[in-house]
Design a protein around this motif. Structure first.
Motif, mmCIF file in Angstrom:
data_model
loop_
_atom_site.group_PDB
_atom_site.id
_atom_site.type_symbol
_atom_site.label_atom_id
_atom_site.label_comp_id
_atom_site.label_asym_id
_atom_site.label_seq_id
_atom_site.Cartn_x
_atom_site.Cartn_y
_atom_site.Cartn_z
ATOM 1 N N LEU A 109 -9.890 -4.629 23.214
ATOM 2 C CA LEU A 109 -9.293 -5.882 22.553
ATOM 3 C C LEU A 109 -8.842 -6.950 23.542
ATOM 4 C CD1 LEU A 109 -8.336 -7.242 19.774
ATOM 5 C CD2 LEU A 109 -6.227 -5.897 20.278
ATOM 6 N N ASP A 110 -8.999 -7.958 23.691
ATOM 7 C CA ASP A 110 -8.631 -9.144 24.451
ATOM 8 C C ASP A 110 -8.302 -10.121 23.511
ATOM 9 O OD1 ASP A 110 -8.401 -11.088 26.529
ATOM 10 O OD2 ASP A 110 -10.395 -11.356 26.824
ATOM 11 N N LEU A 111 -6.765 -10.070 23.352
ATOM 12 C CA LEU A 111 -5.982 -10.917 22.453
ATOM 13 C C LEU A 111 -5.345 -11.961 23.258
ATOM 14 C CD1 LEU A 111 -5.186 -11.771 19.564
ATOM 15 C CD2 LEU A 111 -3.500 -9.819 19.877
ATOM 16 N N GLU A 140 6.505 -12.599 18.894
ATOM 17 C CA GLU A 140 5.165 -12.562 19.450
ATOM 18 C C GLU A 140 4.498 -11.159 19.664
ATOM 19 O OE1 GLU A 140 1.886 -13.248 23.179
ATOM 20 O OE2 GLU A 140 3.694 -14.618 23.044
ATOM 21 N N LEU A 141 5.694 -10.191 19.972
ATOM 22 C CA LEU A 141 4.977 -8.719 20.166
ATOM 23 C C LEU A 141 4.594 -8.139 18.943
ATOM 24 C CD1 LEU A 141 4.584 -6.500 22.177
ATOM 25 C CD2 LEU A 141 7.067 -5.965 22.038
ATOM 26 N N GLY A 142 5.628 -8.327 18.255
ATOM 27 C CA GLY A 142 5.452 -7.621 16.646
ATOM 28 C C GLY A 142 4.122 -8.262 16.181
ATOM 29 N N LEU A 143 3.891 -9.596 16.098
ATOM 30 C CA LEU A 143 2.688 -10.378 15.698
ATOM 31 C C LEU A 143 1.476 -9.580 16.336
ATOM 32 C CD1 LEU A 143 2.191 -12.449 13.274
ATOM 33 C CD2 LEU A 143 2.175 -14.110 15.084
ATOM 34 N N ARG A 144 1.544 -9.477 17.522
ATOM 35 C CA ARG A 144 0.322 -9.069 18.561
ATOM 36 C C ARG A 144 0.027 -7.546 18.122
ATOM 37 N NH1 ARG A 144 -1.890 -10.151 23.518
ATOM 38 N NH2 ARG A 144 -0.608 -11.942 23.591
ATOM 39 N N GLN A 166 -3.747 -3.997 15.207
ATOM 40 C CA GLN A 166 -4.177 -2.795 14.389
ATOM 41 C C GLN A 166 -5.062 -3.049 13.481
ATOM 42 O OE1 GLN A 166 -0.560 -1.608 12.739
ATOM 43 N NE2 GLN A 166 0.394 -0.550 14.749
ATOM 44 N N LYS A 167 -5.318 -4.373 13.018
ATOM 45 C CA LYS A 167 -6.245 -4.820 11.970
ATOM 46 C C LYS A 167 -7.516 -5.112 12.489
ATOM 47 C CE LYS A 167 -2.550 -6.094 8.649
ATOM 48 N NZ LYS A 167 -1.828 -7.380 7.977
ATOM 49 N N LEU A 168 -7.498 -5.767 13.796
ATOM 50 C CA LEU A 168 -8.859 -6.219 14.247
ATOM 51 C C LEU A 168 -9.428 -5.101 15.176
ATOM 52 C CD1 LEU A 168 -8.313 -10.220 14.721
ATOM 53 C CD2 LEU A 168 -9.170 -8.747 12.709
ATOM 54 N N GLU A 169 -8.615 -4.597 15.742
ATOM 55 C CA GLU A 169 -9.034 -3.136 16.709
ATOM 56 C C GLU A 169 -9.808 -3.622 18.108
ATOM 57 O OE1 GLU A 169 -10.831 0.313 14.690
ATOM 58 O OE2 GLU A 169 -10.446 -0.812 12.826
ATOM 59 N N ASN A 176 -1.045 -13.263 7.706
ATOM 60 C CA ASN A 176 -1.916 -12.033 6.968
ATOM 61 C C ASN A 176 -2.997 -12.751 5.975
ATOM 62 O OD1 ASN A 176 -0.181 -10.083 7.856
ATOM 63 N ND2 ASN A 176 1.213 -10.389 6.043
ATOM 64 N N GLU A 177 -2.964 -13.771 5.519
ATOM 65 C CA GLU A 177 -3.820 -14.249 4.724
ATOM 66 C C GLU A 177 -5.280 -14.781 5.769
ATOM 67 O OE1 GLU A 177 -5.258 -18.333 2.005
ATOM 68 O OE2 GLU A 177 -3.039 -17.703 2.579
ATOM 69 N N ALA A 178 -4.962 -15.248 6.784
ATOM 70 C CA ALA A 178 -5.971 -15.468 7.930
ATOM 71 C C ALA A 178 -6.725 -14.357 8.499
ATOM 72 C CB ALA A 178 -5.171 -16.195 8.925
ATOM 73 N N LEU A 179 -5.975 -13.096 8.477
ATOM 74 C CA LEU A 179 -6.641 -11.730 8.886
ATOM 75 C C LEU A 179 -7.518 -11.113 7.779
ATOM 76 C CD1 LEU A 179 -3.391 -10.210 10.687
ATOM 77 C CD2 LEU A 179 -5.418 -10.577 11.793
ATOM 78 N N GLU A 180 -7.076 -11.652 6.594
ATOM 79 C CA GLU A 180 -7.852 -11.206 5.511
ATOM 80 C C GLU A 180 -9.102 -11.875 5.396
ATOM 81 O OE1 GLU A 180 -5.902 -11.234 1.893
ATOM 82 O OE2 GLU A 180 -4.254 -9.947 2.313
ATOM 83 N N ASN A 181 -9.114 -13.159 5.597
ATOM 84 C CA ASN A 181 -10.238 -13.939 5.767
ATOM 85 C C ASN A 181 -11.260 -13.646 6.832
ATOM 86 O OD1 ASN A 181 -9.256 -15.588 3.476
ATOM 87 N ND2 ASN A 181 -8.359 -17.096 4.832
ATOM 88 N N ILE A 182 -10.515 -13.342 7.971
ATOM 89 C CA ILE A 182 -11.478 -13.043 9.257
ATOM 90 C C ILE A 182 -12.267 -11.492 9.042
ATOM 91 C CG2 ILE A 182 -9.777 -11.744 10.531
ATOM 92 C CD1 ILE A 182 -11.033 -13.026 13.075
#
Length: 286
Positions: free
Chosen positions: A32-34, A46-50, A55-58, A134-140
């Motif tokens: 994972l390279d975020l 940022e840390l919590g968001l990261r 966790q979702k994109l792995e 979260n909506e953007a994460l669902e879309n990706i």
């Protein structure tokens, strides 16, 4: 079902005075390279968001962008009047004949011409931002699933092709064995020496056993079946698929080295070509 590491997700939401825009892009990567871009006022979040995104994109090379567009009259950017006046006075000293409007245009582009007043994070606003993220994460994730379906169809086609070429190669095996026997017999006759027929048969059997591809066929068939089985696994399996393709490559290479038959070697080359296409696409699998 497999997931692709390639994806794109976007979500927006209009608030009374602001518009929230979130974009997430993902490409293949070993881990994972975020990379995150977001307004400095939210940096403490940022840390919590990261962690949530991780966790979702792995896996994958992920670019996350959060933009806040002010659509009302409210703004945190203020004109830094003393600084702008100082720039204008300095430029007048250099270019006394310059037009005042042009000097103003130049001054507002200079460093520190605008100053940003840092606001405290509004908890309600941040809650809205989290919903948009979260909506953007669902879309990706939906994008990744769709790409995964396409990859799965591609893999099934390539695996079927390898299996077909392998079966065609096996159909040539009797002809290959016959040719080997004839070549050896011809070589003996050209030497014009007397040989023990029993010893010759034993040596011939030993030689043919070394060139036998039955074991490779069995192992390659098992690897092909295991690859398809892994495609339907519930967990992220890109790395496992990569390991299986390595084992498939070993068996195909051994078949090629043992084949000793022009038409069979052509089929082996075709199997290698299909396998290379699989390897290229496996790099995109989560």
């Amino acid at each position: 079902m497999i997931l692709s590491m390639t994806g794109f997700g976007k979500a927006t939401k209009q608030l009374p005075n602001k518009k929230i825009n979130v974009e997430i892009k993902s490409l293949n990567s070993k881990g994972l390279d975020l990379n995150m871009r977001m307004p400095s006022v939210y940096r403490e979040m940022e840390l919590g968001l990261r962690n949530d995104i991780s966790q979702k994109l792995e896996r994958g090379k992920v670019d996350f962008s959060l933009y806040i567009e002010v659509t009302g009259e409210e703004t945190t950017a203020k004109v830094n009047a003393p600084v702008i006046k100082s720039y204008i006075n300095q430029m007048k000293a250099i270019l006394p004949e310059a037009d005042a409007t042009e000097l103003m245009k130049m001054a507002v582009r200079m460093p520190d011409a605008l100053k940003t007043e840092r606001d405290e994070i509004d908890e309600n606003e941040w809650a809205e931002i989290v919903l948009v993220v979260n909506e953007a994460l669902e879309n990706i994730q939906t994008f990744r699933k769709d790409e995964g379906r396409s990859l799965e169809k591609e893999f099934q086609l390539r695996i079927a092709n390898i299996r077909l070429y392998m079966e065609q190669a096996l159909l040539l095996d009797p002809e290959r064995v016959k040719n080997i026997k004839e070549r050896l017999q011809t070589a003996i006759e050209e030497l014009k020496v007397t040989v023990d027929e029993n010893r010759f048969e034993q040596e011939l059997i030993y030689y043919l056993e070394k060139l036998d591809i039955t074991e490779e066929k069995v192992r390659l068939t098992n690897h092909l079946d295991y690859f398809l089985q892994t495609l339907n696994g519930k967990e992220a399996n890109g790395r496992k698929l990569g390991f299986i393709t390595q084992e498939m490559g070993r068996e195909i290479n051994t078949m090629g080295s043992k084949s000793n038959h022009a038409e069979m070697q052509k089929l082996v080359v075709m199997m290698k070509d299909e396998l290379e296409k699989i390897k290229e696409q496996v790099l995109n699998v989560l």
